[in-house]
Design a protein around this motif. Structure first.
Motif, PDB file in Angstrom:
ATOM      1  N   LEU A 112      13.919 -14.487   2.616  1.00 37.18           N
ATOM      2  CA  LEU A 112      14.159 -15.233   2.532  1.00 37.18           C
ATOM      3  C   LEU A 112      12.143 -16.067   3.308  1.00 37.18           C
ATOM      4  CD1 LEU A 112      16.938 -16.017   4.235  1.00 37.18           C
ATOM      5  CD2 LEU A 112      16.662 -17.051   2.264  1.00 37.18           C
ATOM      6  N   GLU A 113      11.619 -15.313   2.625  1.00 38.55           N
ATOM      7  CA  GLU A 113       9.942 -15.884   3.539  1.00 38.55           C
ATOM      8  C   GLU A 113      10.120 -17.794   2.960  1.00 38.55           C
ATOM      9  OE1 GLU A 113       7.335 -13.417   1.393  1.00 38.55           O
ATOM     10  OE2 GLU A 113       5.822 -14.357   1.788  1.00 38.55           O
ATOM     11  N   ASN A 114      10.283 -17.507   1.992  1.00 35.76           N
ATOM     12  CA  ASN A 114      10.352 -19.279   1.940  1.00 35.76           C
ATOM     13  C   ASN A 114      12.106 -19.086   1.845  1.00 35.76           C
ATOM     14  OD1 ASN A 114       7.783 -19.840   1.203  1.00 35.76           O
ATOM     15  ND2 ASN A 114       8.241 -19.214  -0.510  1.00 35.76           N
ATOM     16  N   LEU A 150      24.664 -13.493   4.409  1.00 27.13           N
ATOM     17  CA  LEU A 150      24.016 -14.444   4.643  1.00 27.13           C
ATOM     18  C   LEU A 150      24.478 -15.456   5.835  1.00 27.13           C
ATOM     19  CD1 LEU A 150      22.023 -16.059   1.636  1.00 27.13           C
ATOM     20  CD2 LEU A 150      20.966 -14.862   3.568  1.00 27.13           C
ATOM     21  N   ARG A 151      26.173 -14.670   5.796  1.00 26.98           N
ATOM     22  CA  ARG A 151      27.142 -15.616   6.639  1.00 26.98           C
ATOM     23  C   ARG A 151      27.255 -15.150   7.737  1.00 26.98           C
ATOM     24  NH1 ARG A 151      30.855 -16.057   3.997  1.00 26.98           N
ATOM     25  NH2 ARG A 151      31.978 -14.033   4.631  1.00 26.98           N
ATOM     26  N   GLY A 174      23.005 -26.313   2.178  1.00 30.69           N
ATOM     27  CA  GLY A 174      22.985 -25.198   1.225  1.00 30.69           C
ATOM     28  C   GLY A 174      22.173 -24.086   1.443  1.00 30.69           C
ATOM     29  N   VAL A 175      20.724 -24.158   2.112  1.00 29.26           N
ATOM     30  CA  VAL A 175      20.020 -23.393   1.834  1.00 29.26           C
ATOM     31  C   VAL A 175      19.181 -22.538   2.809  1.00 29.26           C
ATOM     32  CG1 VAL A 175      17.523 -23.427   1.515  1.00 29.26           C
ATOM     33  CG2 VAL A 175      18.709 -25.116   0.414  1.00 29.26           C
ATOM     34  N   TYR A 176      19.298 -21.648   2.604  1.00 30.61           N
ATOM     35  CA  TYR A 176      19.282 -20.373   4.196  1.00 30.61           C
ATOM     36  C   TYR A 176      17.545 -20.733   4.360  1.00 30.61           C
ATOM     37  CZ  TYR A 176      24.167 -19.012   3.947  1.00 30.61           C
ATOM     38  OH  TYR A 176      25.513 -19.055   4.306  1.00 30.61           O
ATOM     39  N   ALA A 177      17.365 -20.246   5.596  1.00 30.41           N
ATOM     40  CA  ALA A 177      16.184 -20.209   6.158  1.00 30.41           C
ATOM     41  C   ALA A 177      16.161 -18.836   7.211  1.00 30.41           C
ATOM     42  CB  ALA A 177      15.145 -21.544   6.222  1.00 30.41           C
ATOM     43  N   GLN A 187      14.132 -15.363  15.427  1.00 25.12           N
ATOM     44  CA  GLN A 187      15.324 -14.418  16.018  1.00 25.12           C
ATOM     45  C   GLN A 187      14.645 -12.698  15.223  1.00 25.12           C
ATOM     46  OE1 GLN A 187      18.729 -14.930  17.588  1.00 25.12           O
ATOM     47  NE2 GLN A 187      19.171 -12.803  17.641  1.00 25.12           N
ATOM     48  N   GLY A 188      15.365 -13.760  13.072  1.00 22.31           N
ATOM     49  CA  GLY A 188      15.631 -12.561  12.393  1.00 22.31           C
ATOM     50  C   GLY A 188      14.203 -12.232  11.345  1.00 22.31           C
ATOM     51  N   ARG A 189      13.005 -13.329  11.768  1.00 24.96           N
ATOM     52  CA  ARG A 189      11.203 -12.456  11.346  1.00 24.96           C
ATOM     53  C   ARG A 189      11.144 -11.699  11.984  1.00 24.96           C
ATOM     54  NH1 ARG A 189      11.391 -18.600  10.208  1.00 24.96           N
ATOM     55  NH2 ARG A 189      10.530 -18.855  13.043  1.00 24.96           N
ATOM     56  N   ALA A 190      11.308 -11.789  13.881  1.00 23.98           N
ATOM     57  CA  ALA A 190      11.515 -11.448  14.497  1.00 23.98           C
ATOM     58  C   ALA A 190      11.912  -9.935  14.820  1.00 23.98           C
ATOM     59  CB  ALA A 190      11.121 -11.160  16.100  1.00 23.98           C
TER      60      ALA A 190
END
Lengths: 228, 75
Positions: free
Chosen positions: B21-23, B45-46, B59-62, B66-69
């Motif tokens: 999910l970088e993008n 993902l859910r 419909g698109v995840y990013a 917090q996730g990136r950390a």
């Protein structure tokens, strides 16, 4: 009894003590659920767009079930090539499932690649009618539900506790269902991929005349086969 | 929660999904990128959305901050 009445009035209620409004039927939507599995929480509609073989076994750490799981693991790659995922279920805890999967790896050298539902409260087993009280009130029988990419129940198989399933038949069944969908045909007894299929019987005289000119391999007007 | 292990670190499958999910991406794109089964990506993902590691829009995840950390934390 107020509790019983409220249970009956709530069609979404699927507690173990309740009877589902209707058991799965061929051609009808498969009952939806969310489950704790060895691969995390899974909802049935997470499989939308692909086929699912949902199957139950009586209990972890039992010999027939162990042979079945190894047999299901063996066909998992073939099923995935057909856009089919396996999803196991029994009335056991996630810890028991994990311990059993590790035991199968340790004792037989086989990885179990598919998730197994831990249905400790019998919620999904009850929803799908997997418990046969004449056999056991605490274990699920050997049930198989084939669910298609739009969530319709396409086939059901029930085996007793004593008899392990034939996984080659499950592949044959998937092939037959997918061939039926792709070519709008039926498949004869003991059909296997590559063999001729049944052209559905005509419903009108016009169709009878048309099929006799279509070049099918016909024994009689109602009994025609063709290659696909 | 399956996306975070008992040691507070991301599980391997969650790490792969977050890295994909970088993008922003759909579950189908994440499944193709990670080679994880689509059902597993949808469920993962859910769960990560419930944990605040990703967010869903149309419909698109990013991934979230917090996730990136968590993804960049030392293993």
């Amino acid at each position: 009894m107020p509790n019983s009445e409220s249970t009956l009035q709530d069609p979404s209620h699927t507690a173990a003590s309740a009877q589902p409004a209707s058991l799965p039927r061929l051609g009808m939507p498969a009952p939806l659920f969310e489950a704790v599995t060895t691969h995390g929480k899974i909802r049935l509609d997470d499989y939308h767009g692909g086929w699912v073989v949902l199957f139950s076994h009586p209990a972890d750490f039992t010999p027939v079930c162990t042979t079945e799981f190894m047999a299901f693991a063996a066909i998992a790659p073939e099923l995935r090539q057909r856009n089919v995922e396996l999803l196991g279920l029994s009335i056991d805890s996630p810890t028991s499932h994990i311990a059993w999967v590790r035991n199968i790896k340790e004792k037989f050298g086989i990885d179990i690649p598919f998730p197994i539902i831990a249905d400790l409260n019998k919620e999904i087993a009850t929803l799908y009618g997997m418990i046969m009280p004449g056999e056991s009130k605490t274990e699920t029988s050997r049930c198989v539900f084939v669910i298609d990419p739009v969530g319709i129940v396409r086939a059901m198989i029930y085996y007793p506790l004593t008899t392990g399933r034939n996984t080659a038949e499950i592949i044959r069944l998937i092939d037959a269902l997918q061939t039926t969908d792709k070519h709008h045909v039926a498949t004869p007894a003991n059909w296997k991929t590559g063999e001729k299929v049944i052209v559905p019987p005509p419903a009108t005289m016009e169709e009878v005349d048309a099929r006799l000119e279509a070049g099918f391999e016909c024994t009689d007007w109602y009994f025609c086969k063709k290659a696909v | 929660m399956a996306c975070v292990g008992s040691n507070g670190e991301l599980t391997e499958s969650a790490r792969r999904m977050l890295a994909a999910l970088e993008n922003p991406a759909t579950p189908e794109q994440v499944a193709a990128h990670t080679e994880l089964p689509l059902f597993r990506v949808r469920g993962g993902l859910r769960e990560m959305a419930e944990a605040g590691l990703v967010e869903l829009n149309a419909g698109v995840y990013a991934s979230t901050q917090q996730g990136r950390a968590l993804l960049s934390a030392k293993r």
